[in-house]
Scaffold this motif. Structure first.
Motif, PDB file in Angstrom:
ATOM      1  N   THR A  24      37.449  50.648  44.736  1.00 49.45           N
ATOM      2  CA  THR A  24      38.453  49.697  44.266  1.00 49.45           C
ATOM      3  C   THR A  24      38.432  48.422  45.102  1.00 49.45           C
ATOM      4  N   ALA A  25      38.241  48.552  46.394  1.00 54.27           N
ATOM      5  CA  ALA A  25      38.193  47.382  47.272  1.00 54.27           C
ATOM      6  C   ALA A  25      36.910  46.574  47.079  1.00 54.27           C
ATOM      7  N   THR A  26      35.828  47.224  46.692  1.00 50.94           N
ATOM      8  CA  THR A  26      34.531  46.566  46.575  1.00 50.94           C
ATOM      9  C   THR A  26      34.300  45.932  45.210  1.00 50.94           C
ATOM     10  N   LEU A  27      34.909  46.442  44.165  1.00 49.11           N
ATOM     11  CA  LEU A  27      34.679  45.912  42.815  1.00 49.11           C
ATOM     12  C   LEU A  27      34.884  44.400  42.718  1.00 49.11           C
ATOM     13  N   PRO A  28      35.971  43.832  43.211  1.00 50.08           N
ATOM     14  CA  PRO A  28      36.129  42.375  43.096  1.00 50.08           C
ATOM     15  C   PRO A  28      35.035  41.591  43.824  1.00 50.08           C
ATOM     16  N   ARG A  29      34.603  42.091  44.986  1.00 50.40           N
ATOM     17  CA  ARG A  29      33.540  41.403  45.717  1.00 50.40           C
ATOM     18  C   ARG A  29      32.214  41.502  44.980  1.00 50.40           C
ATOM     19  N   ALA A  30      31.944  42.654  44.365  1.00 50.77           N
ATOM     20  CA  ALA A  30      30.704  42.824  43.599  1.00 50.77           C
ATOM     21  C   ALA A  30      30.701  41.898  42.386  1.00 50.77           C
ATOM     22  N   TRP A  31      31.840  41.797  41.714  1.00 50.10           N
ATOM     23  CA  TRP A  31      31.951  40.918  40.552  1.00 50.10           C
ATOM     24  C   TRP A  31      31.741  39.468  40.974  1.00 50.10           C
ATOM     25  N   ALA A  32      32.370  39.055  42.080  1.00 50.11           N
ATOM     26  CA  ALA A  32      32.208  37.690  42.578  1.00 50.11           C
ATOM     27  C   ALA A  32      30.742  37.416  42.927  1.00 50.11           C
ATOM     28  N   ALA A  33      30.066  38.394  43.521  1.00 52.46           N
ATOM     29  CA  ALA A  33      28.658  38.218  43.871  1.00 52.46           C
ATOM     30  C   ALA A  33      27.796  38.038  42.623  1.00 52.46           C
ATOM     31  N   LEU A  34      28.082  38.802  41.575  1.00 53.79           N
ATOM     32  CA  LEU A  34      27.340  38.636  40.321  1.00 53.79           C
ATOM     33  C   LEU A  34      27.574  37.262  39.717  1.00 53.79           C
ATOM     34  N   LEU A  35      28.822  36.811  39.737  1.00 51.42           N
ATOM     35  CA  LEU A  35      29.138  35.493  39.182  1.00 51.42           C
ATOM     36  C   LEU A  35      28.456  34.386  39.977  1.00 51.42           C
ATOM     37  N   SER A  68      29.937  29.983  36.207  1.00 49.38           N
ATOM     38  CA  SER A  68      30.308  29.151  37.347  1.00 49.38           C
ATOM     39  C   SER A  68      31.795  28.835  37.326  1.00 49.38           C
ATOM     40  N   ALA A  69      32.339  28.591  36.135  1.00 46.62           N
ATOM     41  CA  ALA A  69      33.776  28.326  36.015  1.00 46.62           C
ATOM     42  C   ALA A  69      34.580  29.557  36.419  1.00 46.62           C
ATOM     43  N   LEU A  70      34.110  30.724  36.037  1.00 47.22           N
ATOM     44  CA  LEU A  70      34.793  31.953  36.453  1.00 47.22           C
ATOM     45  C   LEU A  70      34.732  32.130  37.961  1.00 47.22           C
ATOM     46  N   ALA A  71      33.568  31.880  38.538  1.00 52.68           N
ATOM     47  CA  ALA A  71      33.413  32.028  39.983  1.00 52.68           C
ATOM     48  C   ALA A  71      34.294  31.041  40.734  1.00 52.68           C
ATOM     49  N   ALA A  72      34.404  29.828  40.215  1.00 51.38           N
ATOM     50  CA  ALA A  72      35.222  28.809  40.872  1.00 51.38           C
ATOM     51  C   ALA A  72      36.701  29.165  40.802  1.00 51.38           C
ATOM     52  N   ALA A  73      37.106  29.773  39.714  1.00 50.16           N
ATOM     53  CA  ALA A  73      38.515  30.118  39.543  1.00 50.16           C
ATOM     54  C   ALA A  73      38.912  31.278  40.447  1.00 50.16           C
ATOM     55  N   ARG A  74      37.990  32.207  40.693  1.00 49.53           N
ATOM     56  CA  ARG A  74      38.239  33.389  41.526  1.00 49.53           C
ATOM     57  C   ARG A  74      39.443  34.195  41.068  1.00 49.53           C
ATOM     58  N   SER A  75      39.849  33.986  39.854  1.00 52.03           N
ATOM     59  CA  SER A  75      40.917  34.771  39.247  1.00 52.03           C
ATOM     60  C   SER A  75      40.675  34.721  37.753  1.00 52.03           C
ATOM     61  N   THR A  76      41.563  35.295  36.999  1.00 48.63           N
ATOM     62  CA  THR A  76      41.408  35.267  35.556  1.00 48.63           C
ATOM     63  C   THR A  76      41.917  33.937  35.036  1.00 48.63           C
ATOM     64  N   PRO A  77      41.015  33.032  34.685  1.00 47.75           N
ATOM     65  CA  PRO A  77      41.445  31.722  34.193  1.00 47.75           C
ATOM     66  C   PRO A  77      41.930  31.816  32.753  1.00 47.75           C
ATOM     67  N   THR A  78      42.701  30.831  32.377  1.00 47.31           N
ATOM     68  CA  THR A  78      43.139  30.755  30.980  1.00 47.31           C
ATOM     69  C   THR A  78      41.983  30.236  30.139  1.00 47.31           C
ATOM     70  N   LEU A  79      42.078  30.443  28.848  1.00 48.31           N
ATOM     71  CA  LEU A  79      41.018  29.936  27.963  1.00 48.31           C
ATOM     72  C   LEU A  79      40.922  28.423  28.033  1.00 48.31           C
ATOM     73  N   SER A  80      42.052  27.747  28.148  1.00 50.51           N
ATOM     74  CA  SER A  80      42.006  26.280  28.217  1.00 50.51           C
ATOM     75  C   SER A  80      41.315  25.812  29.497  1.00 50.51           C
ATOM     76  N   GLU A  81      41.501  26.535  30.600  1.00 56.51           N
ATOM     77  CA  GLU A  81      40.827  26.181  31.847  1.00 56.51           C
ATOM     78  C   GLU A  81      39.319  26.361  31.695  1.00 56.51           C
ATOM     79  N   LEU A  82      38.911  27.429  31.038  1.00 58.94           N
ATOM     80  CA  LEU A  82      37.484  27.652  30.838  1.00 58.94           C
ATOM     81  C   LEU A  82      36.893  26.615  29.889  1.00 58.94           C
ATOM     82  N   ALA A  83      37.643  26.240  28.864  1.00 60.73           N
ATOM     83  CA  ALA A  83      37.142  25.253  27.898  1.00 60.73           C
ATOM     84  C   ALA A  83      36.892  23.908  28.575  1.00 60.73           C
ATOM     85  N   LYS A  84      37.680  23.588  29.593  1.00 59.44           N
ATOM     86  CA  LYS A  84      37.497  22.306  30.301  1.00 59.44           C
ATOM     87  C   LYS A  84      36.161  22.266  31.028  1.00 59.44           C
TER      88      LYS A  84
END
Length: 86
Positions: A24-35, A68-84
């Motif tokens: 559970t502690a490693t999943l977010p870091r693994a996801w960030a590394a993939l992004l 890259s937008a997901l990686a920069a957000a480091r959280s769950t961005p809104t669709l409008s944030e991703l569209a930008k």
């Protein structure tokens, strides 16, 4: 006093809980590394899923910008944030 079987069951439960905490502690870091690494397989899977869902396959650069937008957000961005990002 615990029997041998009960003690072993308790140890197994403890190991399982510790393993789950580490996962559970490693999943977010693994996801960030993939992004951040722009993993080619992840880009291809994303492009294929987009094609499955809408009939059009995005080019790798479009998928890369999205990741890259997901990686920069480091959280769950809104669709409008991703569209930008596009």
């Amino acid at each position: 006093m615990m029997s041998g079987d009960a003690l072993e069951a308790a140890r197994t439960d403890y190991r399982d809980a510790a393993r789950l905490r580490q996962i559970t502690a490693t999943l977010p870091r693994a996801w960030a590394a993939l992004l951040e690494s722009q993993d080619a397989l992840l880009i291809e899977l994303l492009a294929d899923k987009v094609e499955d869902m809408c009939g059009y396959k995005p080019d790798p650069d479009t998928c890369s910008r999205f990741l890259s937008a997901l990686a920069a957000a480091r959280s769950t961005p809104t669709l409008s944030e991703l569209a930008k990002a596009f």
